[in-house]
Design a protein around this motif. Sequence first.
Motif, PDB file in Angstrom:
ATOM      1  N   MET A 199      -7.383 -12.127   3.545  1.00  0.00           N
ATOM      2  CA  MET A 199      -8.597 -11.768   4.275  1.00  0.00           C
ATOM      3  C   MET A 199      -8.428 -11.980   5.777  1.00  0.00           C
ATOM      4  O   MET A 199      -8.909 -11.194   6.593  1.00  0.00           O
ATOM      5  N   ARG A 200      -7.719 -13.042   6.133  1.00  0.00           N
ATOM      6  CA  ARG A 200      -7.542 -13.354   7.561  1.00  0.00           C
ATOM      7  C   ARG A 200      -6.649 -12.335   8.258  1.00  0.00           C
ATOM      8  O   ARG A 200      -6.926 -11.899   9.382  1.00  0.00           O
ATOM      9  N   TYR A 201      -5.556 -11.944   7.588  1.00  0.00           N
ATOM     10  CA  TYR A 201      -4.591 -11.040   8.215  1.00  0.00           C
ATOM     11  C   TYR A 201      -4.634  -9.622   7.648  1.00  0.00           C
ATOM     12  O   TYR A 201      -3.791  -8.797   7.983  1.00  0.00           O
ATOM     13  N   HIS A 202      -5.620  -9.361   6.803  1.00  0.00           N
ATOM     14  CA  HIS A 202      -5.849  -8.020   6.256  1.00  0.00           C
ATOM     15  C   HIS A 202      -4.612  -7.463   5.547  1.00  0.00           C
ATOM     16  O   HIS A 202      -4.197  -6.331   5.780  1.00  0.00           O
ATOM     17  N   TRP A 203      -4.056  -8.282   4.664  1.00  0.00           N
ATOM     18  CA  TRP A 203      -2.936  -7.822   3.843  1.00  0.00           C
ATOM     19  C   TRP A 203      -3.473  -6.883   2.773  1.00  0.00           C
ATOM     20  O   TRP A 203      -4.456  -7.186   2.098  1.00  0.00           O
ATOM     21  N   ARG A 204      -2.816  -5.744   2.611  1.00  0.00           N
ATOM     22  CA  ARG A 204      -3.253  -4.753   1.637  1.00  0.00           C
ATOM     23  C   ARG A 204      -2.067  -4.226   0.852  1.00  0.00           C
ATOM     24  O   ARG A 204      -0.948  -4.200   1.350  1.00  0.00           O
ATOM     25  N   ALA A 205      -2.349  -3.795  -0.365  1.00  0.00           N
ATOM     26  CA  ALA A 205      -1.294  -3.231  -1.204  1.00  0.00           C
ATOM     27  C   ALA A 205      -0.962  -1.819  -0.727  1.00  0.00           C
ATOM     28  O   ALA A 205      -1.829  -1.108  -0.207  1.00  0.00           O
ATOM     29  N   PRO A 206       0.294  -1.407  -0.873  1.00  0.00           N
ATOM     30  CA  PRO A 206       0.678  -0.052  -0.445  1.00  0.00           C
ATOM     31  C   PRO A 206       0.041   1.007  -1.332  1.00  0.00           C
ATOM     32  O   PRO A 206      -0.216   0.775  -2.515  1.00  0.00           O
ATOM     33  N   ARG A 207      -0.202   2.162  -0.739  1.00  0.00           N
ATOM     34  CA  ARG A 207      -0.700   3.294  -1.506  1.00  0.00           C
ATOM     35  C   ARG A 207       0.471   4.192  -1.901  1.00  0.00           C
ATOM     36  O   ARG A 207       1.628   3.845  -1.710  1.00  0.00           O
ATOM     37  N   ALA A 208       0.148   5.351  -2.477  1.00  0.00           N
ATOM     38  CA  ALA A 208       1.173   6.239  -3.001  1.00  0.00           C
ATOM     39  C   ALA A 208       2.194   6.598  -1.917  1.00  0.00           C
ATOM     40  O   ALA A 208       1.848   6.849  -0.758  1.00  0.00           O
ATOM     41  N   TRP A 209       3.482   6.628  -2.312  1.00  0.00           N
ATOM     42  CA  TRP A 209       4.564   6.941  -1.386  1.00  0.00           C
ATOM     43  C   TRP A 209       4.436   8.375  -0.888  1.00  0.00           C
ATOM     44  O   TRP A 209       4.146   9.307  -1.627  1.00  0.00           O
TER      45      TRP A 209
END
Length: 220
Positions: A199-209
């Motif tokens: 939440m602090r660094y806005h880590w997100r999972a990758p979307r479709a390649w």
Amino acid sequence: MLHDVFTPSVQHVLDIAGIFVFAISGALLAVRKNFDVFGIAVLAEVTALGGGLFRDLVIGAVPPAAFTDLGYFLTPLVAALLVFFLHPQVERTQFAVNVFDAAGLGLFCVAGTTKAYDYGLGLTASATLGLATAVGGGVLRDIVANEVPSLVRWDRDLYAVPAIVGASIVALCLRYDALNGYTTGLAIVTAFVLRLLAMRYHWRAPRAWNRRSAAAEDAA
């Protein structure tokens, strides 16, 4: 039954603690959405009990603990009552919702994994149910509050991954017979801190390649 991971009393404490912090997050979201007192209580109950109810049904722990232990039902009501009278100003509640949700995520991914294993599931299945226990209440909370669940939104910070990590730590400790109070605490804190960092660094999972469509961004 396979060997008991925790005594019933310790398992009960973990469940109650997770129920309470998840109920707080649900009640705070209800306040932010301007729900009345009944809506606050409903959202607290759904958030707190949804994941554990799903877990118990899958592992065959029926009737589920939510319907056999009065403490499971009353704890969310206590949390809802506290939030009703003591919540911070509405514009400041989102941070509190996220923190309590992260705490519940850490507690439930551990409690769910250990209970599933204690009922005879393998390590992988137990960790999967730990994940479901952790995220199930939050998904139901968002649906009832008329929001797209954070679990499936690309524009939200990592939610399931911290629970997967916490559940995996428990599974590894079970595999090597190293699960104790310290390693349990490590799994809970790891999941909690990972969620806060996401939440602090806005880590997100990758979307479709090589994704070409910009529909989601345009719609936002």
